[in-house]
Design an enzyme around this catalytic site. Structure first.
Site, PDB file in Angstrom:
ATOM      1  N   LYS A  15      -6.513  47.320  -0.899  1.00 43.46           N
ATOM      2  CA  LYS A  15      -7.166  48.538  -1.405  1.00 43.46           C
ATOM      3  C   LYS A  15      -8.198  48.212  -2.483  1.00 43.46           C
ATOM      4  CE  LYS A  15      -3.203  50.037  -4.253  1.00 43.46           C
ATOM      5  NZ  LYS A  15      -3.167  48.766  -4.920  1.00 43.46           N
ATOM      6  N   ARG A  90       0.404  55.927 -10.002  1.00 42.56           N
ATOM      7  CA  ARG A  90       1.315  54.932  -9.452  1.00 42.56           C
ATOM      8  C   ARG A  90       2.757  55.410  -9.452  1.00 42.56           C
ATOM      9  NH1 ARG A  90      -1.168  49.838  -9.543  1.00 42.56           N
ATOM     10  NH2 ARG A  90       0.128  48.130  -8.819  1.00 42.56           N
ATOM     11  N   ARG A 129      -3.008  34.909  -1.950  1.00 41.85           N
ATOM     12  CA  ARG A 129      -3.808  35.234  -3.135  1.00 41.85           C
ATOM     13  C   ARG A 129      -3.308  34.462  -4.350  1.00 41.85           C
ATOM     14  NH1 ARG A 129      -4.241  41.400  -4.986  1.00 41.85           N
ATOM     15  NH2 ARG A 129      -2.334  41.009  -6.138  1.00 41.85           N
ATOM     16  N   ARG A 135      -3.017  34.447 -10.118  1.00 47.34           N
ATOM     17  CA  ARG A 135      -2.632  35.573 -10.966  1.00 47.34           C
ATOM     18  C   ARG A 135      -1.190  35.431 -11.398  1.00 47.34           C
ATOM     19  NH1 ARG A 135      -4.207  41.533  -8.866  1.00 47.34           N
ATOM     20  NH2 ARG A 135      -2.035  41.929  -9.347  1.00 47.34           N
ATOM     21  N   ARG A 146       7.460  43.665  -7.598  1.00 49.06           N
ATOM     22  CA  ARG A 146       6.359  44.632  -7.474  1.00 49.06           C
ATOM     23  C   ARG A 146       6.502  45.464  -6.206  1.00 49.06           C
ATOM     24  NH1 ARG A 146       1.888  40.569  -7.714  1.00 49.06           N
ATOM     25  NH2 ARG A 146       0.493  42.203  -7.004  1.00 49.06           N
TER      26      ARG A 146
HETATM   27  P1  ADP Z   1      -1.280  45.237  -7.311  1.00 51.11           P
HETATM   28  O1  ADP Z   1      -1.572  46.580  -6.732  1.00 51.11           O
HETATM   29  O2  ADP Z   1      -1.819  44.119  -6.491  1.00 51.11           O
HETATM   30  O3  ADP Z   1       0.150  45.035  -7.676  1.00 51.11           O
HETATM   31  P2  ADP Z   1      -2.781  45.947  -9.715  1.00 51.11           P
HETATM   32  O4  ADP Z   1      -3.919  45.108 -10.160  1.00 51.11           O
HETATM   33  O5  ADP Z   1      -3.092  47.294  -9.184  1.00 51.11           O
HETATM   34  O6  ADP Z   1      -2.036  45.034  -8.653  1.00 51.11           O
HETATM   35  O7  ADP Z   1      -1.698  46.123 -10.895  1.00 51.11           O
HETATM   36  C1  ADP Z   1      -1.139  45.024 -11.556  1.00 51.11           C
HETATM   37  C2  ADP Z   1      -0.084  45.509 -12.546  1.00 51.11           C
HETATM   38  O8  ADP Z   1      -0.681  46.383 -13.524  1.00 51.11           O
HETATM   39  C3  ADP Z   1       1.059  46.329 -11.948  1.00 51.11           C
HETATM   40  O9  ADP Z   1       2.085  45.529 -11.418  1.00 51.11           O
HETATM   41  C4  ADP Z   1       1.520  47.140 -13.180  1.00 51.11           C
HETATM   42  O10 ADP Z   1       2.318  46.375 -14.021  1.00 51.11           O
HETATM   43  C5  ADP Z   1       0.225  47.417 -13.918  1.00 51.11           C
HETATM   44  N1  ADP Z   1      -0.339  48.743 -13.555  1.00 51.11           N
HETATM   45  C6  ADP Z   1      -1.487  48.970 -12.866  1.00 51.11           C
HETATM   46  N2  ADP Z   1      -1.699  50.284 -12.694  1.00 51.11           N
HETATM   47  C7  ADP Z   1      -0.658  50.921 -13.284  1.00 51.11           C
HETATM   48  C8  ADP Z   1      -0.270  52.285 -13.439  1.00 51.11           C
HETATM   49  N3  ADP Z   1      -1.014  53.294 -12.937  1.00 51.11           N
HETATM   50  N4  ADP Z   1       0.879  52.573 -14.104  1.00 51.11           N
HETATM   51  C9  ADP Z   1       1.628  51.599 -14.607  1.00 51.11           C
HETATM   52  N5  ADP Z   1       1.343  50.295 -14.493  1.00 51.11           N
HETATM   53  C10 ADP Z   1       0.219  49.942 -13.844  1.00 51.11           C
END
Ligand code: ADP
Length: 191
Positions: A15, A90, A129, A135, A146
């Protein structure tokens, strides 16, 4: 017409990649909470320091932190043209907070795009990745956590948007180009 989009889907569903492409094509900002948080961590800000512990464990960063960050970003001038939210909301409480922010701004979402991908492909992509980008939250244990958090907290959001008639599902398997074509079809836009 302004596109105001929410992207849903498991980590590894692509996404973020599609969000970046779509944002460029539509000339609207992509607002990725993960990217915003990683930026804060890289800068060593207080917010970044707080977020790091949660992210490293694969947990969600507290709502108050993320909500404030998004509120701030949606208030910036360029968001008036439209936006693509990647990684927010989220969990179901964040949906309510976003509703309230949009109400205050007098805006409505155009659609919620859900990227769907079989779990084995999700794990495969995340593992790849991890090797490429290094990362910190892409280690095997954290990936598993996750995904668990995604199923428990994020997946239920799709239902909320489906009931509002806003949900559009996109098959996220295949090449980047394949998925982009499906996204364009779902939204009725050309890239
Ligand atoms: P991915 O979708 O690949 O897990 P993201 O870059 O979207 O990675 O998010 C990485 C981390 O950032 C998440 O695992 C979480 O800890 C934090 N995070 C991102 N967006 C949110 C959100 N809306 N609410 C809470 N934590 C968030």
């Amino acid at each position: 017409m302004s596109q105001r989009l929410v992207l849903l889907g498991p980590p590894g569903s692509g996404k973020g990649t599609q969000g970046t492409l779509l944002a460029a094509a539509l000339a609207i900002p992509e607002i990725s909470t993960g990217a915003l948080l990683r930026d804060q961590m890289a800068r060593g800000s207080a917010l970044g320091v707080e977020a790091r512990t949660y992210i490293a464990q694969g947990h969600l960063v507290p709502d108050a932190v993320v909500n404030a960050m998004v509120r701030d970003r949606l208030g910036a001038d360029d968001a008036v043209r439209g936006f693509i939210l990647d990684g927010y909301p989220r969990n179901v409480p964040q949906v309510g907070v976003l509703d309230q922010m949009l109400d205050e701004l007098g805006w409505r979402l155009s659609a919620a795009l859900e990227f769907s991908l079989a779990e084995n492909l999700v794990v495969e992509r995340l593992t790849r990745r991890a090797a490429l980008e290094g990362r910190a939250d892409d280690s095997e244990d954290v990936i598993r956590e996750r995904l668990a958090v995604y199923h428990a907290q994020t997946e239920p959001i799709a239902r909320v948007y489906r009931e509002r008639g806003l949900l559009k599902r996109v098959d996220a398997a295949g090449t980047v180009e394949d998925v982009t074509a499906r996204v364009c079809l779902a939204l009725g836009v050309a890239v």
